[in-house]
Write an enzyme that holds these catalytic residues in place. Structure first.
Site, PDB file in Angstrom:
ATOM      1  N   GLY A  14      16.768 -24.743 -33.383  1.00 57.32           N
ATOM      2  CA  GLY A  14      17.445 -25.559 -34.392  1.00 57.32           C
ATOM      3  C   GLY A  14      18.904 -25.794 -34.068  1.00 57.32           C
ATOM      4  N   VAL A  66       8.757 -24.721 -34.269  1.00 52.59           N
ATOM      5  CA  VAL A  66       8.680 -23.279 -34.029  1.00 52.59           C
ATOM      6  C   VAL A  66       7.871 -22.538 -35.094  1.00 52.59           C
ATOM      7  CG1 VAL A  66      10.741 -23.120 -32.601  1.00 52.59           C
ATOM      8  CG2 VAL A  66      10.955 -22.954 -35.096  1.00 52.59           C
ATOM      9  N   ASN A  93      17.797 -19.450 -34.922  1.00 52.30           N
ATOM     10  CA  ASN A  93      18.594 -20.127 -35.944  1.00 52.30           C
ATOM     11  C   ASN A  93      17.757 -21.037 -36.837  1.00 52.30           C
ATOM     12  OD1 ASN A  93      21.199 -21.392 -37.089  1.00 52.30           O
ATOM     13  ND2 ASN A  93      20.136 -23.149 -36.191  1.00 52.30           N
ATOM     14  N   TYR A 160      12.705 -18.408 -50.408  1.00 49.52           N
ATOM     15  CA  TYR A 160      13.658 -18.470 -49.285  1.00 49.52           C
ATOM     16  C   TYR A 160      14.394 -17.140 -49.135  1.00 49.52           C
ATOM     17  CZ  TYR A 160      17.902 -19.640 -46.698  1.00 49.52           C
ATOM     18  OH  TYR A 160      18.933 -19.640 -45.799  1.00 49.52           O
ATOM     19  N   ALA A 162      13.485 -14.232 -50.172  1.00 43.44           N
ATOM     20  CA  ALA A 162      12.531 -13.207 -49.734  1.00 43.44           C
ATOM     21  C   ALA A 162      12.227 -13.330 -48.241  1.00 43.44           C
ATOM     22  CB  ALA A 162      11.250 -13.311 -50.551  1.00 43.44           C
TER      23      ALA A 162
END
Length: 255
Positions: A14, A66, A93, A160, A162
């Site tokens: 990313g 990914v 990332n 998110y 978590a």
């Protein structure tokens, strides 16, 4: 000891824009050969590579999803072929909140999307590069957590948060697992970092101002603030550091 990475192969997922771009630029400026990746925006990826090359660095561009194990395998193989060697430095990332969704409205599809892009991608990118690092007896992995992993995040970001907490716990375990092979695994945990698509998408102007007012250093972070911490972690300066998290938030969250 210094921050020079000459001859090292770095893969930053990313890295077409935002924090990933900042990391890619700084690693390249310190001598690494950098694999720049993107999912959808090829133009941004080409711009990142161009910036690196204009500064005298080495970089190649790769497209990959990914969250897909087959594409992870292809990505790493393509990077190794392009730079004629195995990956020395992995920076996971790539990540996304995808959308703010309260639990009462959460769907299985949304749950899977958030977990896959943040956690699954991290686990299987790590798995894919480990054989090459083990063969060299050295390697540096930096995974991306978030202040949300500690405070639960804002409205509608529970999954998110978590997923980032999962990345943190997993990375500590992996650090123990691979330490005997000369591989370190650490995390950076950004707070409010401006100049990114994340806050352009999910944060209102009012929310931005309120957040900055609550930051002791009284400013947003920048991708360069995160990149500096990543450079430290992948350099010889952090040779005796593993399983640790660097909080990059201007003092908004202190441990």
């Amino acid at each position: 000891m210094n921050t020079q990475l000459t001859g090292k192969i770095a893969l930053v997922t990313g890295s077409n824009a935002g924090i990933g771009r900042g990391v890619a630029l700084l690693l390249a400026a310190n001598g690494a050969k950098v694999g720049v990746t993107y999912l959808n925006n090829k133009e941004q990826g080409e711009e990142t590579v161009a910036l690196i090359r204009q500064a005298g660095g080495q970089a190649e561009l790769f497209q990959a999803d990914v969250t897909d194990l087959g594409e992870i395998d292809r990505l790493v193989s393509d990077v190794e072929k392009a730079f004629d060697g195995t990956v020395d430095i992995l920076v996971n990332n790539a990540g996304h909140m995808v959308k703010r969704v309260p639990t009462a409205e959460m769907t299985e599809d949304m749950y899977d999307k958030v977990l896959n892009v943040n956690f699954k991608s991290t686990v299987f990118m790590c798995k894919r590069v480990l054989p090459g690092m083990k063969s060299k007896g050295a390697g540096r992995i930096v995974n991306m957590s978030s202040v949300a992993a500690h405070n639960g995040g804002g409205p509608g970001s529970g999954i998110y948060a978590a997923s980032k907490a999962a990345v943190t716990a997993y990375s500590k375990n992996l650090a123990k697992e691979v330490a005997g092979h000369g591989i370190t695994v650490n995390l950076v945990s950004p707070g409010f970092i401006g100049q990114t698509a994340f806050h352009a998408t999910f944060t209102t102007d009012e929310g931005r101002k309120a957040t900055v007012n609550g930051i002791p250093l009284q400013r947003e972070g920048t991708p360069d603030d995160v990149a500096g911490a990543v450079l430290y972690l992948v350099s010889d300066l952090a040779a005796y550091l593993t399983g640790e998290t660097i909080e990059i938030n201007g003092g908004m969250f202190m441990r």
